[in-house]
Design a protein around this motif. Structure first.
Motif, PDB file in Angstrom:
ATOM      1  N   ILE A  28       3.647   2.595   6.072  1.00 23.22           N
ATOM      2  CA  ILE A  28       3.379   3.302   4.865  1.00 23.22           C
ATOM      3  C   ILE A  28       2.120   3.088   4.379  1.00 23.22           C
ATOM      4  CG2 ILE A  28       4.565   3.307   2.410  1.00 23.22           C
ATOM      5  CD1 ILE A  28       7.019   1.877   3.831  1.00 23.22           C
ATOM      6  N   LEU A  29       1.621   4.407   4.296  1.00 26.22           N
ATOM      7  CA  LEU A  29       0.044   4.532   4.192  1.00 26.22           C
ATOM      8  C   LEU A  29      -0.254   5.141   2.553  1.00 26.22           C
ATOM      9  CD1 LEU A  29      -0.974   5.368   7.695  1.00 26.22           C
ATOM     10  CD2 LEU A  29      -0.952   3.242   6.745  1.00 26.22           C
ATOM     11  N   ASN A  30       0.708   5.490   2.196  1.00 23.07           N
ATOM     12  CA  ASN A  30       0.504   6.190   0.840  1.00 23.07           C
ATOM     13  C   ASN A  30       1.434   5.647  -0.324  1.00 23.07           C
ATOM     14  OD1 ASN A  30       1.087   8.674  -1.302  1.00 23.07           O
ATOM     15  ND2 ASN A  30      -1.107   8.998  -0.468  1.00 23.07           N
ATOM     16  N   GLY A  31       1.064   5.007  -1.520  1.00 20.13           N
ATOM     17  CA  GLY A  31       1.669   4.500  -2.372  1.00 20.13           C
ATOM     18  C   GLY A  31       2.327   5.473  -3.224  1.00 20.13           C
ATOM     19  N   THR A  32       1.783   6.521  -3.490  1.00 19.66           N
ATOM     20  CA  THR A  32       2.404   7.584  -4.493  1.00 19.66           C
ATOM     21  C   THR A  32       3.455   8.157  -3.718  1.00 19.66           C
ATOM     22  OG1 THR A  32       0.283   8.313  -5.259  1.00 19.66           O
ATOM     23  CG2 THR A  32       2.040   9.889  -5.323  1.00 19.66           C
ATOM     24  N   ALA A  33       3.547   8.653  -2.493  1.00 19.78           N
ATOM     25  CA  ALA A  33       4.774   8.949  -1.733  1.00 19.78           C
ATOM     26  C   ALA A  33       5.945   7.914  -1.765  1.00 19.78           C
ATOM     27  CB  ALA A  33       4.567   9.381  -0.438  1.00 19.78           C
ATOM     28  N   ASN A  34       5.306   6.609  -1.453  1.00 18.30           N
ATOM     29  CA  ASN A  34       6.297   5.608  -1.345  1.00 18.30           C
ATOM     30  C   ASN A  34       7.120   5.258  -2.730  1.00 18.30           C
ATOM     31  OD1 ASN A  34       7.579   3.617   0.866  1.00 18.30           O
ATOM     32  ND2 ASN A  34       6.827   2.270  -0.822  1.00 18.30           N
ATOM     33  N   TYR A  35       6.316   5.396  -3.591  1.00 17.94           N
ATOM     34  CA  TYR A  35       6.861   5.194  -5.094  1.00 17.94           C
ATOM     35  C   TYR A  35       7.920   6.272  -5.642  1.00 17.94           C
ATOM     36  CZ  TYR A  35       7.365   5.272 -10.144  1.00 17.94           C
ATOM     37  OH  TYR A  35       7.834   5.148 -11.385  1.00 17.94           O
ATOM     38  N   ILE A  36       7.763   7.425  -4.952  1.00 16.91           N
ATOM     39  CA  ILE A  36       8.551   8.623  -5.276  1.00 16.91           C
ATOM     40  C   ILE A  36       9.762   8.451  -4.411  1.00 16.91           C
ATOM     41  CG2 ILE A  36       8.823  10.991  -4.999  1.00 16.91           C
ATOM     42  CD1 ILE A  36       5.895  11.476  -5.577  1.00 16.91           C
ATOM     43  N   LEU A  37       9.693   8.134  -3.554  1.00 13.43           N
ATOM     44  CA  LEU A  37      10.905   7.855  -2.470  1.00 13.43           C
ATOM     45  C   LEU A  37      11.766   6.635  -2.716  1.00 13.43           C
ATOM     46  CD1 LEU A  37       9.493   8.711   1.190  1.00 13.43           C
ATOM     47  CD2 LEU A  37      10.847  10.335  -0.198  1.00 13.43           C
ATOM     48  N   SER A  38      11.094   5.443  -3.011  1.00 15.25           N
ATOM     49  CA  SER A  38      11.848   4.320  -3.498  1.00 15.25           C
ATOM     50  C   SER A  38      12.507   4.444  -4.957  1.00 15.25           C
ATOM     51  CB  SER A  38      11.138   3.258  -3.165  1.00 15.25           C
ATOM     52  OG  SER A  38       9.835   3.197  -3.976  1.00 15.25           O
ATOM     53  N   THR A  39      11.777   5.334  -5.736  1.00 17.85           N
ATOM     54  CA  THR A  39      12.347   5.743  -7.046  1.00 17.85           C
ATOM     55  C   THR A  39      13.630   6.386  -6.926  1.00 17.85           C
ATOM     56  OG1 THR A  39      10.437   5.199  -8.130  1.00 17.85           O
ATOM     57  CG2 THR A  39      11.811   6.542  -9.339  1.00 17.85           C
ATOM     58  N   MET A  40      13.410   7.456  -5.976  1.00 19.37           N
ATOM     59  CA  MET A  40      14.616   8.269  -5.892  1.00 19.37           C
ATOM     60  C   MET A  40      15.803   7.776  -5.366  1.00 19.37           C
ATOM     61  SD  MET A  40      12.647  11.562  -4.060  1.00 19.37           S
ATOM     62  CE  MET A  40      14.358  12.607  -3.802  1.00 19.37           C
ATOM     63  N   GLU A  41      15.421   6.683  -4.534  1.00 12.48           N
ATOM     64  CA  GLU A  41      16.658   5.793  -3.878  1.00 12.48           C
ATOM     65  C   GLU A  41      17.102   5.029  -4.981  1.00 12.48           C
ATOM     66  OE1 GLU A  41      15.914   1.936  -1.115  1.00 12.48           O
ATOM     67  OE2 GLU A  41      14.954   3.632  -0.538  1.00 12.48           O
ATOM     68  N   ALA A  42      16.246   4.344  -5.967  1.00 17.15           N
ATOM     69  CA  ALA A  42      17.003   3.532  -6.920  1.00 17.15           C
ATOM     70  C   ALA A  42      17.583   4.112  -7.925  1.00 17.15           C
ATOM     71  CB  ALA A  42      15.808   2.797  -7.452  1.00 17.15           C
ATOM     72  N   THR A  43      17.199   5.362  -8.415  1.00 14.60           N
ATOM     73  CA  THR A  43      17.977   6.137  -9.622  1.00 14.60           C
ATOM     74  C   THR A  43      18.759   7.085  -9.102  1.00 14.60           C
ATOM     75  OG1 THR A  43      15.969   7.762  -9.633  1.00 14.60           O
ATOM     76  CG2 THR A  43      15.613   5.641 -10.707  1.00 14.60           C
ATOM     77  N   GLY A  44      18.680   7.945  -7.963  1.00 18.37           N
ATOM     78  CA  GLY A  44      19.480   8.873  -7.682  1.00 18.37           C
ATOM     79  C   GLY A  44      18.938  10.477  -8.099  1.00 18.37           C
ATOM     80  N   ALA A  45      17.526  10.244  -8.684  1.00 20.56           N
ATOM     81  CA  ALA A  45      16.934  11.295  -9.281  1.00 20.56           C
ATOM     82  C   ALA A  45      16.419  12.258  -8.262  1.00 20.56           C
ATOM     83  CB  ALA A  45      15.811  11.171 -10.197  1.00 20.56           C
ATOM     84  N   ASP A  46      16.132  13.346  -8.459  1.00 20.60           N
ATOM     85  CA  ASP A  46      15.801  14.397  -7.224  1.00 20.60           C
ATOM     86  C   ASP A  46      14.059  14.434  -7.354  1.00 20.60           C
ATOM     87  OD1 ASP A  46      15.924  16.251  -5.228  1.00 20.60           O
ATOM     88  OD2 ASP A  46      17.505  17.351  -6.247  1.00 20.60           O
TER      89      ASP A  46
END
Length: 436
Positions: free
Chosen positions: A159-177
């Motif tokens: 995992i080489l990009n923190g922004t992308a990882n933040y977005i994906l893991s937040t979608m995972e935690a919240t169910g948001a699109d």
């Protein structure tokens, strides 16, 4: 104690200011570990009047940062301006030509011009250091170049990009699109106003190209990185991955194999992947980076930590300065630039594994039959298939499937057979399933 290492610092943004604060806070510790003091003598930035919360009065100001390399009182130039070309590249070239050591956090410049700069630095007998260009404060460059130097590295991924990882893991935690999560990330400062480089995988591709050169002794070949971002990942994909026992992460992956002519070929990919929940990368959330290197004797090595920010990145910059102060030069990419191998890009179609596919289709009879027929004709075996809900008549529905192990070329053929189909309202989303 030896004479101080005299530093010219170009770029006073978040990281540049962090370098100054770190050197002030840890002055005694850094001096003890360097064997000499690290002393900033000159600074430069675009806006001299900006309040950065630090005292710049002890340092000589240069309006033209590219002229810093000509100063007689400078031993090492630190470039924190950014950009693959322009003033950053001009400063880097000037520094090396003037016999100055160069430390940079500029991944784009190294990915595009690293071969040229490494060759020039070796000829000039100066250091070229770029630990901060990959994964912020994680010492992955040093880990590969020094700690794992006795190993043949067989694969590098992570995992080489923190922004992308933040977005994906937040979608995972919240169910948001995706779109709402990206907006929140921008408001919180995790994503830039123009997030293209982060969400479309370009930033991760820069870093992967550098890691492949260091790990495999390959020519940097950024143009051959097969790159796809996360902007098409939906909340429904996150939910389906969870139900199947996976999480979705943007993964940069590089490995080498022997081609038909018994010459090494290099695979470099940045793509969203399904990661098994038992894999170490599945537990990397937020803006964190993590890199896995597989060594033939050391086995699996995991490097994990903060991939960006003033503190972590400044830490990597100063670690490089400590190496310069100690007189450590060495080949920037582990072996001399003339010995780096120009590897042919690998064709990914021969790789075997499982794949997740998601189709956005019109809600009408015969659609599933059309999709499964394309899979049959491409010799792709389906492990599971789910139609995710039913829209109103004439609306869109999502069809998700997981294949059995098979060549990626088969999946590509099936997607090609479905191209132009009136049943599909958008191109299919294809994600590799990472092995545990």
């Amino acid at each position: 104690m030896a004479q101080p290492l005299r530093i010219a610092l170009a770029g006073l943004g978040t990281v540049g200011a962090g370098v100054i604060r770190l050197l002030e806070s840890n002055r005694d510790l850094v001096s003890a570990r360097s064997g000499r003091e690290l002393e900033i003598v000159s600074v430069s930035a675009r806006d001299r009047s900006r309040d950065r919360g630090i005292d710049l009065s002890p340092y000589a100001w240069e309006d033209d940062m590219t002229a810093m390399a000509a100063r007689d009182d400078v031993d090492v130039v630190v470039e924190l301006v950014g950009g693959s070309d322009g003033p950053a590249l001009a400063l880097a070239r000037n520094a090396i030509d003037a016999g100055k050591n160069l430390v940079t956090a500029n991944k784009a410049m190294i990915a595009h011009h690293g071969m040229e700069l490494a060759s020039a630095a070796e000829s000039a007998g100066v250091s070229l250091k770029f630990e901060a260009a990959v994964a912020g404060g994680i010492p992955v460059i040093k880990g590969l170049r020094e700690g794992a130097a006795a190993n043949a590295i067989e694969q590098i991924y992570g995992i080489l990009n923190g922004t992308a990882n933040y977005i994906l893991s937040t979608m995972e935690a919240t169910g948001a699109d995706f779109s709402s999560t990206l907006k929140d990330a921008q408001e919180l400062g995790y994503a830039e106003a123009d997030p293209t480089f982060d969400i479309e995988g370009v930033d991760a591709a820069h870093k992967l190209a550098i890691l492949a050169a260091v790990g495999f002794g390959a020519h940097i070949d950024f143009d051959s990185v097969d790159c796809e971002g996360i902007s098409r990942v939906r909340a429904a994909d996150i939910a389906q991955a969870d139900a199947l026992g996976y999480v979705i992460r943007l993964i940069g992956m590089a490995d080498i194999e022997m081609g038909d002519a018994a010459a090494p070929v290099l695979l470099q990919q940045v793509k969203p992947c399904l990661v098994p929940k038992g894999h170490p990368l599945a537990h990397v959330t937020g803006a964190t980076n993590a890199v896995v290197a597989e060594g033939n004797f050391a086995g699996r090595l995991l490097f994990q930590g903060a991939g960006a920010g003033d503190g972590p990145t400044a830490s990597a910059v100063v670690a490089d300065l400590i190496d310069v102060a100690r007189g450590e030069i060495g080949a920037p990419f582990s072996v001399p630039s003339g010995e780096l191998v120009a590897m042919q890009p690998a064709e990914s179609g021969g790789r075997v594994g499982q794949t997740y596919l998601r189709f956005t289709v019109t809600d009408k009879p015969g659609v599933l039959a059309e999709i499964t027929a394309a899979m049959r004709d491409a010799d792709v075996s389906i492990e599971s298939l789910i139609q995710q809900g039913r829209a109103n008549d004439g609306g869109e529905v999502l069809v998700a499937m997981v294949t059995h192990d098979g060549p990626e070329s088969g999946v590509s053929k099936a997607v090609e057979l479905l191209s132009g189909s009136e049943s599909l309202t958008a191109p299919p989303l294809v994600m590799k399933i990472l092995e545990e």
